[in-house]
Design a protein around this motif. Structure first.
Motif, PDB file in Angstrom:
ATOM      1  N   ASN A 192       0.853  -1.279  -0.011  1.00  0.00           N
ATOM      2  CA  ASN A 192       0.156   0.169  -0.048  1.00  0.00           C
ATOM      3  C   ASN A 192       0.716   1.413  -0.004  1.00  0.00           C
ATOM      4  O   ASN A 192       0.418   2.164   0.208  1.00  0.00           O
ATOM      5  N   LYS A 209       5.315  -3.667 -12.420  1.00  0.00           N
ATOM      6  CA  LYS A 209       4.035  -3.746 -12.361  1.00  0.00           C
ATOM      7  C   LYS A 209       3.449  -4.923 -11.782  1.00  0.00           C
ATOM      8  O   LYS A 209       2.753  -4.800 -10.847  1.00  0.00           O
ATOM      9  N   GLU A 210       4.244  -6.281 -11.891  1.00  0.00           N
ATOM     10  CA  GLU A 210       3.921  -7.156 -11.149  1.00  0.00           C
ATOM     11  C   GLU A 210       4.197  -7.137  -9.627  1.00  0.00           C
ATOM     12  O   GLU A 210       3.258  -7.394  -8.861  1.00  0.00           O
ATOM     13  N   THR A 212       4.388  -4.454  -7.758  1.00  0.00           N
ATOM     14  CA  THR A 212       3.501  -3.336  -7.094  1.00  0.00           C
ATOM     15  C   THR A 212       2.049  -3.523  -7.190  1.00  0.00           C
ATOM     16  O   THR A 212       1.324  -3.456  -6.230  1.00  0.00           O
ATOM     17  N   ARG A 213       1.757  -4.432  -8.184  1.00  0.00           N
ATOM     18  CA  ARG A 213       0.298  -5.070  -8.018  1.00  0.00           C
ATOM     19  C   ARG A 213       0.122  -6.187  -6.897  1.00  0.00           C
ATOM     20  O   ARG A 213      -1.043  -6.038  -5.940  1.00  0.00           O
ATOM     21  N   LYS A 214       1.175  -6.770  -6.684  1.00  0.00           N
ATOM     22  CA  LYS A 214       1.138  -7.754  -5.451  1.00  0.00           C
ATOM     23  C   LYS A 214       1.109  -6.954  -4.352  1.00  0.00           C
ATOM     24  O   LYS A 214       0.670  -7.597  -3.159  1.00  0.00           O
ATOM     25  N   ASN A 215       1.684  -6.153  -4.260  1.00  0.00           N
ATOM     26  CA  ASN A 215       1.473  -5.270  -2.863  1.00  0.00           C
ATOM     27  C   ASN A 215       0.439  -4.160  -2.941  1.00  0.00           C
ATOM     28  O   ASN A 215       0.461  -3.163  -1.963  1.00  0.00           O
ATOM     29  N   ASN A 216      -0.206  -4.024  -3.708  1.00  0.00           N
ATOM     30  CA  ASN A 216      -1.372  -3.067  -3.817  1.00  0.00           C
ATOM     31  C   ASN A 216      -0.672  -1.718  -3.763  1.00  0.00           C
ATOM     32  O   ASN A 216      -1.271  -0.746  -3.101  1.00  0.00           O
ATOM     33  N   SER A 217       0.417  -1.363  -4.127  1.00  0.00           N
ATOM     34  CA  SER A 217       1.156  -0.209  -4.502  1.00  0.00           C
ATOM     35  C   SER A 217       0.819   0.358  -5.587  1.00  0.00           C
ATOM     36  O   SER A 217       1.102   0.077  -6.981  1.00  0.00           O
ATOM     37  N   LYS A 218       0.645   1.733  -5.568  1.00  0.00           N
ATOM     38  CA  LYS A 218       0.383   2.684  -6.817  1.00  0.00           C
ATOM     39  C   LYS A 218       1.771   2.807  -7.538  1.00  0.00           C
ATOM     40  O   LYS A 218       2.901   2.959  -6.743  1.00  0.00           O
ATOM     41  N   LEU A 219       1.848   2.466  -8.732  1.00  0.00           N
ATOM     42  CA  LEU A 219       3.260   2.641  -9.416  1.00  0.00           C
ATOM     43  C   LEU A 219       3.192   3.747 -10.459  1.00  0.00           C
ATOM     44  O   LEU A 219       2.060   4.104 -11.195  1.00  0.00           O
ATOM     45  N   THR A 220       3.977   4.658 -10.253  1.00  0.00           N
ATOM     46  CA  THR A 220       4.204   5.822 -11.368  1.00  0.00           C
ATOM     47  C   THR A 220       5.458   5.660 -11.943  1.00  0.00           C
ATOM     48  O   THR A 220       6.586   5.716 -11.351  1.00  0.00           O
TER      49      THR A 220
END
Length: 419
Positions: A192, A209-210, A212-220
């Motif tokens: 998060n 992307k993978e 950050t997706r697993k961590n529910n983290s917004k990626l910029t």
């Protein structure tokens, strides 16, 4: 126990002889015993192969401009041991180094007797967290030491994570592929917690992307279309997302680092109501200083601690961009555990003359080895770096001198220049 700074510093430095073991268990034990000081202030975590220090410095400078009390933890130092840890642009004092070393030493000694040696970087990191807590800082900008996943700094839960770029370095620890290196650096991503990055290699984007997706983290990911290069000289001017900025740190790569810092602040402003104005961002960038990274003296001597392929390629591009008509002399010393053959290949193409030298440091490569790896037609060995620097620094109007290959080496040269 310690009562003199030199003895304290020597104890900390001498821990290096026990080596570096990447494992968070030891530092977690020590911090828990000391009340987990790293949880008492907000943090921003900065990782990456190149540009970590300058990106962290931009972020720190912007927050300072906005009136926050800011600590920064970086490595290695360029001139003075204390510069690794600072608050509001003031290095930790000798007396405070002694004070916090005396707090850490009894725990270190007890664990040492049990065969569980707390490493050099772990001791420094604990001292940093204790100091930042007692200084009651608003933000700590924390630069990763090595990699990410098992780096001693990875005990923090930051407000935002930052990764500059991914290139080859420390392959003996991080892995021999860009994917392995990237995965290690992505170890700083927390559930998060948003991640901002300038990663450029398209093959690495799916991995970012993978994770950050697993961590529910917004990626910029910084979009190059949002960056506009205005001018690259001894002052760098650029646009980011339609607004114009300026930094006194020259170089093509500094535009990316500065843009990353701006985006980090914008993200924090949007998500946490951070009180930083557009004017604070602009002035913060202008006021940023970062010694030893394309640092220019007398308009004709450049110190750059480029020590890996990414860093040396960025240096080469910047020299070509800023000094297209100049005669380039290079003074070089490189660590033996770096990819010196590939570094020299880049330098061969940008230097008109190249001098290989040595300085007193256990990890530096012999000048003869570097000389033999170079295919330059105008190369020389001069082992006395002070003598050759003194000679080379008497430059003609159309000449520049570039000192590079190692942060430790340019630190020695910088001492001569400051004198």
């Amino acid at each position: 126990m310690f009562n003199e700074f030199e003895k304290t510093k020597n104890w900390i430095e001498n821990i290096k002889k026990f080596g570096s073991r990447l494992d968070l268990s030891r530092i977690s034990k020590v911090l828990e015993e000391l009340g987990n000081p790293q949880n008492d202030f907000k943090t921003i975590h900065v990782a990456g192969t190149n540009g970590k220090g300058s990106t962290a410095s931009y972020i720190k400078s912007i927050l300072l401009q906005a009136g926050y009390k800011v600590g920064i933890y970086t490595s290695p130092y360029v001139v003075k041991f204390n510069e690794r840890i600072s608050v509001n642009d003031t290095y930790i004092s000798d007396s405070d180094v002694i004070k916090y070393a005396n707090i850490v030493f009894p725990i270190w000694e007890r664990l040492y007797k049990l065969g569980d040696v707390v490493t050099f970087f772990e001791v420094l990191t604990v001292i940093c967290f204790l100091y930042f807590r007692d200084q009651k800082i608003d933000f700590g900008v924390i630069e990763v030491g090595l990699g990410g996943t098992l780096d001693a700094t990875n005990v923090i839960v930051p407000e935002i994570s930052v990764i500059t770029n991914i290139s080859y370095d420390h392959m003996n620890v991080l892995g021999n592929t860009l994917e392995a290196i990237a995965l290690n650096k992505l170890g700083i991503v927390k559930p998060n917690i948003p991640l901002v990055t300038t990663v450029e290699k398209k093959e690495l984007v799916p991995l970012f992307k993978e994770v950050t997706r697993k961590n529910n983290s917004k990626l910029t990911i910084i979009d190059q279309s949002d960056i506009e290069i205005k001018d690259i000289s001894e002052v760098t001017k650029f646009g980011y997302k339609g607004k114009e900025y300026q930094t006194n740190l020259p170089g093509v790569f500094q535009i990316k680092n500065a843009s990353l810092a701006v985006e980090t602040i914008l993200q924090l402003r949007d998500s946490t109501n951070l009180d930083v104005s557009d004017k604070d961002i602009k002035l913060g960038l202008v006021n940023t200083k970062w010694p030893g990274r394309f640092e220019i003296f007398n308009h004709n001597i450049i110190l750059d601690g480029a020590h890996n392929i990414g860093g040396i390629e960025a240096l080469s591009k910047t020299i070509t961009k800023i000094y297209p008509e100049k005669y380039v002399k290079c003074l070089v010393s490189i660590m033996f555990d770096k990819e010196h053959e590939k570094i020299i290949e880049v330098l061969d193409n940008v230097c008109d003359e190249i001098y290989f030298t040595e300085f007193e440091y256990t990890r530096r490569a012999d000048a003869e080895i570097l000389y033999d790896e170079s295919h330059h037609k105008n190369k020389k060995i001069v082992k006395d770096y002070k003598a050759v620097f003194s000679k080379l620094s008497n430059l003609k109007k159309n000449e520049i001198l570039v000192v590079t290959g190692s942060l430790y080496f340019i630190s020695e040269i910088r001492k001569l220049l400051i004198k």
